[in-house]
Design an enzyme around this catalytic site. Structure first.
Site, PDB file in Angstrom:
ATOM      1  CD  GLU A  48      -1.674  -2.319   1.877  1.00  0.00           C
ATOM      2  OE1 GLU A  48      -0.394  -2.449   2.098  1.00  0.00           O
ATOM      3  OE2 GLU A  48      -2.455  -3.061   1.804  1.00  0.00           O
ATOM      4  CG  PHE A 110     -10.042  -8.946  11.839  1.00  0.00           C
ATOM      5  CD1 PHE A 110      -8.613  -9.591  12.388  1.00  0.00           C
ATOM      6  CD2 PHE A 110     -10.288  -9.069  10.569  1.00  0.00           C
ATOM      7  CE1 PHE A 110      -7.776 -10.087  11.519  1.00  0.00           C
ATOM      8  CE2 PHE A 110      -9.363  -9.577   9.528  1.00  0.00           C
ATOM      9  CZ  PHE A 110      -8.129 -10.092  10.211  1.00  0.00           C
ATOM     10  CD  GLN A 111      -7.300  -7.063   8.399  1.00  0.00           C
ATOM     11  OE1 GLN A 111      -8.220  -6.805   7.581  1.00  0.00           O
ATOM     12  NE2 GLN A 111      -6.135  -7.757   8.059  1.00  0.00           N
ATOM     13  CE  LYS A 160     -17.887  -6.063   4.536  1.00  0.00           C
ATOM     14  NZ  LYS A 160     -17.670  -7.403   4.893  1.00  0.00           N
ATOM     15  CG  MET A 469      22.716  11.717   2.038  1.00  0.00           C
ATOM     16  SD  MET A 469      24.104  12.576   1.629  1.00  0.00           S
ATOM     17  CE  MET A 469      23.166  13.342   0.028  1.00  0.00           C
TER      18      MET A 469
HETATM   19  C1  LIG Z   1      19.016  14.075   0.924  1.00  0.00           C
HETATM   20  C2  LIG Z   1      18.187  15.629   0.860  1.00  0.00           C
HETATM   21  C3  LIG Z   1      19.020  16.729   0.706  1.00  0.00           C
HETATM   22  C4  LIG Z   1      18.281  17.990   0.206  1.00  0.00           C
HETATM   23  N1  LIG Z   1      19.286  19.139   0.085  1.00  0.00           N
HETATM   24  C5  LIG Z   1      18.599  20.204  -0.334  1.00  0.00           C
HETATM   25  C6  LIG Z   1      19.323  21.386  -0.868  1.00  0.00           C
HETATM   26  O1  LIG Z   1      20.491  21.197  -0.932  1.00  0.00           O
HETATM   27  N2  LIG Z   1      18.786  22.227  -1.426  1.00  0.00           N
HETATM   28  C7  LIG Z   1      17.383  22.422  -1.395  1.00  0.00           C
HETATM   29  O2  LIG Z   1      16.611  23.410  -1.695  1.00  0.00           O
HETATM   30  N3  LIG Z   1      16.370  21.436  -0.743  1.00  0.00           N
HETATM   31  C8  LIG Z   1      17.248  20.336  -0.388  1.00  0.00           C
HETATM   32  N4  LIG Z   1      16.445  19.168   0.112  1.00  0.00           N
HETATM   33  C9  LIG Z   1      14.879  19.435   0.200  1.00  0.00           C
HETATM   34  C10 LIG Z   1      14.481  19.977   1.446  1.00  0.00           C
HETATM   35  O3  LIG Z   1      14.245  19.318   2.271  1.00  0.00           O
HETATM   36  C11 LIG Z   1      13.213  20.719   1.188  1.00  0.00           C
HETATM   37  O4  LIG Z   1      12.040  19.636   1.004  1.00  0.00           O
HETATM   38  C12 LIG Z   1      12.967  21.801   0.219  1.00  0.00           C
HETATM   39  O5  LIG Z   1      14.062  22.684   0.147  1.00  0.00           O
HETATM   40  C13 LIG Z   1      11.683  22.795   0.213  1.00  0.00           C
HETATM   41  O6  LIG Z   1      11.539  23.241  -1.057  1.00  0.00           O
HETATM   42  P1  LIG Z   1      10.610  24.565  -0.979  1.00  0.00           P
HETATM   43  O7  LIG Z   1      11.194  25.519  -0.061  1.00  0.00           O
HETATM   44  O8  LIG Z   1      10.283  24.946  -2.658  1.00  0.00           O
HETATM   45  O9  LIG Z   1       9.268  24.172  -0.595  1.00  0.00           O
HETATM   46  P2  LIG Z   1       8.023  23.269  -0.842  1.00  0.00           P
HETATM   47  O10 LIG Z   1       8.023  21.859   0.214  1.00  0.00           O
HETATM   48  O11 LIG Z   1       8.014  22.970  -2.237  1.00  0.00           O
HETATM   49  O12 LIG Z   1       6.659  24.043  -0.209  1.00  0.00           O
HETATM   50  C14 LIG Z   1       6.246  24.833  -1.256  1.00  0.00           C
HETATM   51  C15 LIG Z   1       5.945  26.139  -0.582  1.00  0.00           C
HETATM   52  O13 LIG Z   1       5.104  26.935  -1.401  1.00  0.00           O
HETATM   53  C16 LIG Z   1       3.855  27.620  -0.980  1.00  0.00           C
HETATM   54  N5  LIG Z   1       3.103  27.166  -2.148  1.00  0.00           N
HETATM   55  C17 LIG Z   1       2.307  25.882  -2.533  1.00  0.00           C
HETATM   56  N6  LIG Z   1       1.447  26.066  -3.518  1.00  0.00           N
HETATM   57  C18 LIG Z   1       1.623  27.665  -3.821  1.00  0.00           C
HETATM   58  C19 LIG Z   1       0.912  28.694  -4.651  1.00  0.00           C
HETATM   59  N7  LIG Z   1      -0.111  28.188  -5.377  1.00  0.00           N
HETATM   60  N8  LIG Z   1       1.068  29.898  -4.686  1.00  0.00           N
HETATM   61  C20 LIG Z   1       1.907  30.404  -3.635  1.00  0.00           C
HETATM   62  N9  LIG Z   1       2.683  29.495  -2.771  1.00  0.00           N
HETATM   63  C21 LIG Z   1       2.472  28.326  -2.891  1.00  0.00           C
HETATM   64  C22 LIG Z   1       3.686  26.406   0.272  1.00  0.00           C
HETATM   65  O14 LIG Z   1       2.693  27.064   1.068  1.00  0.00           O
HETATM   66  C23 LIG Z   1       5.210  26.386   0.715  1.00  0.00           C
HETATM   67  O15 LIG Z   1       5.600  27.141   1.703  1.00  0.00           O
HETATM   68  C24 LIG Z   1      17.112  18.084   0.312  1.00  0.00           C
HETATM   69  C25 LIG Z   1      16.320  16.725   0.864  1.00  0.00           C
HETATM   70  C26 LIG Z   1      17.001  15.659   0.895  1.00  0.00           C
HETATM   71  C27 LIG Z   1      16.134  14.531   1.117  1.00  0.00           C
HETATM   72  C1  LIG Z   2      12.698   5.361   4.766  1.00  0.00           C
HETATM   73  C2  LIG Z   2      14.085   6.029   4.932  1.00  0.00           C
HETATM   74  N1  LIG Z   2      14.914   5.277   6.032  1.00  0.00           N
HETATM   75  C3  LIG Z   2      16.096   6.034   6.161  1.00  0.00           C
HETATM   76  C4  LIG Z   2      16.492   7.088   5.698  1.00  0.00           C
HETATM   77  C5  LIG Z   2      17.946   8.128   5.802  1.00  0.00           C
HETATM   78  N2  LIG Z   2      18.578   8.007   4.783  1.00  0.00           N
HETATM   79  C6  LIG Z   2      18.600   9.112   3.803  1.00  0.00           C
HETATM   80  S1  LIG Z   2      19.777   8.798   2.731  1.00  0.00           S
HETATM   81  C7  LIG Z   2      19.984   7.346   3.032  1.00  0.00           C
HETATM   82  C8  LIG Z   2      20.947   6.128   2.195  1.00  0.00           C
HETATM   83  C9  LIG Z   2      20.113   6.034   0.833  1.00  0.00           C
HETATM   84  O1  LIG Z   2      20.990   4.934   0.248  1.00  0.00           O
HETATM   85  P1  LIG Z   2      20.839   4.642  -1.283  1.00  0.00           P
HETATM   86  O2  LIG Z   2      19.368   4.519  -1.655  1.00  0.00           O
HETATM   87  O3  LIG Z   2      21.742   3.379  -1.741  1.00  0.00           O
HETATM   88  O4  LIG Z   2      20.986   5.999  -1.990  1.00  0.00           O
HETATM   89  P2  LIG Z   2      22.665   6.480  -2.027  1.00  0.00           P
HETATM   90  O5  LIG Z   2      22.886   7.699  -1.189  1.00  0.00           O
HETATM   91  O6  LIG Z   2      23.792   5.368  -1.862  1.00  0.00           O
HETATM   92  O7  LIG Z   2      22.604   7.227  -3.559  1.00  0.00           O
HETATM   93  C10 LIG Z   2      19.473   6.860   4.157  1.00  0.00           C
HETATM   94  C11 LIG Z   2      19.349   5.600   5.113  1.00  0.00           C
HETATM   95  C12 LIG Z   2      15.711   7.844   4.756  1.00  0.00           C
HETATM   96  N3  LIG Z   2      15.722   8.790   3.947  1.00  0.00           N
HETATM   97  N4  LIG Z   2      14.430   7.228   4.435  1.00  0.00           N
END
Ligand SMILES: Cc1cc2nc3c(=O)[nH]c(=O)nc-3n(C[C@H](O)[C@H](O)[C@H](O)COP(=O)(O)OP(=O)(O)OC[C@H]3O[C@@H](n4cnc5c(N)ncnc54)[C@H](O)[C@@H]3O)c2cc1C
Ligand SMILES: Cc1ncc(C[n+]2csc(CCOP(=O)(O)OP(=O)(O)O)c2C)c(N)n1
Lengths: 558, 167
Positions: A48, A110-111, A160, A469
């Site tokens: 799911e 159940f469930q 249900k 990472m």
């Molecule tokens: C491993 C990892 C590394 C990351 N590294 C980076 C990085 O280096 N740089 C980076 O930028 N991010 C990075 N992120 C992502 C980060 O965690 C955030 O998800 C991201 O920065 C949020 O983007 P955003 O500010 O565009 O917001 P979003 O989450 O896209 O939110 C959108 C915003 O716009 C507003 N909005 C929505 N619709 C409308 C509309 N119609 N009109 C006006 N406003 C609206 C919402 O209210 C909200 O405030 C990383 C994520 C991971 C998992």
């Molecule tokens: C469900 C979940 N568990 C743990 C993490 C923490 N986490 C962030 S990046 C990462 C490693 C990802 O490994 P892989 O998919 O092999 O990608 P790579 O970084 O090697 O490209 C982990 C464990 C996460 N983001 N999501």
């Protein structure tokens, strides 16, 4: 009179639904029985969680509301990660769950699980439907709430006896009105004038564009505004695609793994215009040092985002598209920022993102090769980790809604099922899931779904046999103590084959382009196992708690 | 950090109280006092919540409250001239004789009502602001308070102004 299940299934196409992703079980049997004769397309997933991610991928690629369906208890609980993922990234989905009959609610039947209670903090709204007569109204409201304002997931829990209970078709209002829900679309005129005034008087303006630009379908307006006045644009991870990567004003991504020039520009700008972006900590680094010289304009549809993390000089609550249109009418062509643009050009020249060319298989090269082959005409989905950052940095995106990734929750296992959903939104273009060997194994069972339904998703595993990472952080900040981050080699080609999917293994750079081409020529799903340099890192990088111009792995400051 | 009295107008629907309180608990706020009841609008309830927190954090919760679909209006009464009341029921040991007479005297000074008289105890009903009820409780302690029940605080703006709607 007809049963609630029939009312439900008939109400979905009325809301524009053409496809749902789901998994059956006891209390949703009446709904599945109605689906049997319905023209709605149903894709049976293998878990799911994948149904929720697929609905989300469909939603992000199409801009419409995605739908998933699960049974009560374990089925509903398995949706939770997918719903939370959609919530954090404001993706519009409607999740429908079955529930035990109303007379057993609260009896630990159940469930039974209290899924409306569980999902309260991760949905925009949710409903426990008590009568078949309410179903059509609730469905209409749910789609309205999910797909308007700041979009997000809505859950409908249907006991249900409500889906078997009989009710008349009730006439629905043309437009939903909810007293407590009235998103603001049009920005305040005086605030917009103030923002225009600031732009006119700025010397070093910068646009910081986020996911809200894409949600608002306002990429064209954003590019028009930037080009008209000549303001450079940096995007968040979620904003990628709102301006073409090769547009001269585009500085790429900012933040933790952003480009050096984007982060330098933030630190030196005197006017930061945040558009549909939420000052996430991955973007700002140490918040008090973020954009220290800038006045800040913030355009956001959600008033709760304004001033949440950073003090804002000119807040504008409204929809990006409407606000930018109003701003455009107040602005004129401008060449005032020449010295600033020159400085940025200099940074861009001296601090580019790098790819090593030493005969070994580097992931950045694979991403660039794919980028050159598809030339922006593809939907690229990613998993989470290094694979995600390399794609964000090195793939050249030309259009909005062609980059789909879990940013806010960072859900490993998101990419593959989201790519399945994206295919149904964009059957006209190839859909890739750029994966890590860790992430792909979090929803690898969906290989059965893509095989059975001939969903032509191409999976490119950047296989480093590490949770890359996390390993990178251990290397840099934990003295190379690789505690539980090494993964054993897995033969992904054999796994793919076992599911009835084509697989290819690639060990050298010379084989990259032929493999990618072969995958594009193949009509069905393909799995590519790229054995990359194992200890490759994502650079540049802002260490936790640092200011965003204090990057490691960058170029010496010129 | 200061107490804020928030007045929240909501649709009277199942789950609405959890939605509202959930926004406080996830931010680590302790709710000092909570009162819920129907109000002048049919089908709606008014929730009065007292929380202690810094202004910016409380303001953030208020904007998040606004976002709940079932929430119609949110306002911080602490910013304005207002009337605030709580009600308490206090069961005090009161052996017939001197202590009982003293308790009755205290009750009349505080304009508390005696709502029940038992052979060994009496029940007082008192209305007022928090300080008044605290003071009464303190005085009654010496006789032995067997049980004390307090409603949450409710509040209303003074004059003809009503709770400003901001949605
Ligand atoms: C491993 C990892 C590394 C990351 N590294 C980076 C990085 O280096 N740089 C980076 O930028 N991010 C990075 N992120 C992502 C980060 O965690 C955030 O998800 C991201 O920065 C949020 O983007 P955003 O500010 O565009 O917001 P979003 O989450 O896209 O939110 C959108 C915003 O716009 C507003 N909005 C929505 N619709 C409308 C509309 N119609 N009109 C006006 N406003 C609206 C919402 O209210 C909200 O405030 C990383 C994520 C991971 C998992
Ligand atoms: C469900 C979940 N568990 C743990 C993490 C923490 N986490 C962030 S990046 C990462 C490693 C990802 O490994 P892989 O998919 O092999 O990608 P790579 O970084 O090697 O490209 C982990 C464990 C996460 N983001 N999501």
């Amino acid at each position: 009179m007809k049963p609630g299940a029939k009312i439900l299934v008939e109400s979905l196409p009325r809301e524009g639904t053409e496809i749902i992703f789901g998994y059956p079980g006891g209390v949703v049997l009446p709904i599945y029985d109605e689906l049997y004769d319905s023209s709605l397309r149903h894709i049976l997933v293998r878990h799911e969680q994948a149904a929720a991610h697929a609905a989300d991928g469909y939603a992000r690629a199409s801009g419409r509301v995605g739908v998933c369906l699960a049974t009560s208890g374990p089925g509903a609980c398995n949706l939770v990660t997918g719903i939370a993922t959609a919530y954090m990234d404001s993706a519009p989905i409607v999740a429908i769950t079955g529930q035990v009959p109303t007379n057993l609610l609260g009896n630990d039947a159940f469930q039974e699980s209290d899924i409306t209670g569980i999902t309260m903090p991760i949905t925009k709204h949710n409903y426990l439907v008590k009568s078949a007569a309410d179903i059509s109204r609730v469905v209409q409201e749910a789609f309205y709430i999910a797909g308007t304002g700041r979009k997000g997931p809505v859950l409908i829990d249907i006991p249900k006896d409500v889906s078997t209970g009989l009710a008349e078709d009730t006439p629905l209002p043309e437009k939903v009105t909810l007293r407590g829900y009235n998103p603001t679309y049009k920005g305040h005129k005086r605030q917009i004038d103030k923002a225009v005034e600031l732009i006119v008087h700025a010397e070093r303006p910068l646009i910081y564009a986020g996911g809200g630009v894409i949600a608002s379908n306002a990429s064209a307006e954003l590019v028009s505004l930037a080009t008209l006045v000549g303001i450079p644009v940096t995007t968040t991870l979620m904003g990628i695609g709102c301006i073409p990567c090769d547009h001269p004003l585009n500085l790429g991504m900012l933040g933790m793994h952003g480009t050096e020039y984007a982060n330098f520009a933030v630190m030196e700008s005197d006017l930061l215009i945040a558009i549909g972006a939420r000052f996430d900590d991955r973007v700002t680094g140490k918040i008090d040092t973020f954009a220290p010289h800038a006045k800040i304009v913030h355009i956001d549809i959600d008033p709760a985002e304004i001033g949440k993390n950073k003090r804002i000089d000119v807040p504008i609550v409204g929809d990006v598209k409407a606000v930018l249109q109003d701003m455009l009418s107040g602005l004129k062509k401008n060449n005032a920022y020449e010295p600033w643009l020159k400085k940025i050009k200099h940074w861009k020249q001296h601090h580019p993102l790098r790819v090593k060319d030493d005969g070994r298989l580097h992931p950045q090269y694979i991403v660039r090769a794919l980028s050159e082959l598809v030339k922006g005409e593809a939907v690229i989905v990613s998993e989470v980790g290094q694979n995600q950052m390399w794609t964000a940095q090195h793939f050249c995106f030309h259009h909005p809604r062609t980059w789909i990734t879990s940013g806010g929750l960072g859900t490993m296992g998101y990419g593959f099922p989201a790519a399945m959903g994206a295919h149904f939104a964009r059957p006209d273009v190839p859909v890739f899931d750029i994966a890590g060997d860790g992430s792909i194994q979090m929803n690898i069972q969906e290989m059965s779904t893509v095989a059975a339904n001939k969903i032509p998703v191409k999976v490119a595993i950047l296989n480093n046999m590490y949770l890359g990472m996390v390993r990178q952080w251990q290397e840099l900040f934990f003295d190379r103590r690789y505690s539980f981050t090494e993964l054993p080699p897995v033969d992904f080609v054999k796994i793919a084959n076992a599911y009835g999917i084509d697989g290819m293994r690639v060990d050298s750079p010379d084989d990259v382009v032929p493999a990618l081409k072969a995958s594009l020529d193949c009509n069905g799903p393909v799995v590519m196992d790229f054995r990359i340099e194992r200890e490759e890192n994502v650079f540049p990088m802002v260490p936790a708690g640092a200011a965003i111009n204090e990057m490691i792995g960058g170029h010496p400051r010129s | 950090m200061k107490p804020h009295t928030l007045s929240v107008l909501v649709e009277n629907r199942p789950g609405v109280l959890s939605r509202v309180t959930g926004l406080f608990s996830r931010r680590g706020f302790n709710i000092e006092s909570l009162a819920v009841g129907t109000c002048e609008e049919p089908g709606m309830s008014r929730i009065t919540i007292v929380v202690i927190g810094d202004d910016a954090k409380v303001e953030q919760v208020m904007t998040q409250l606004h976002k709940l679909i079932d929430v119609i209006k949110v306002s911080d009464l602490s910013e304005n001239e207002r009337v605030e009341r709580e009600l308490a029921l206090i069961k005090v040991n009161a052996e017939p004789g001197t202590s009982r007479a003293e308790i009755l005297q205290i009750a009349s000074i505080f304009r508390a009502l005696i709502v029940d008289v038992g052979s060994k105890s009496v029940i007082l009903e008192v209305t007022g602001d928090t300080e008044k009820i605290d003071a009464l409780e303190k005085l009654l302690r010496q006789y032995g308070v067997k049980e004390l029940v307090r409603t949450g605080k409710i509040g209303i703006l003074r004059g003809s102004k009503s709770v400003p709607g901001s949605k």
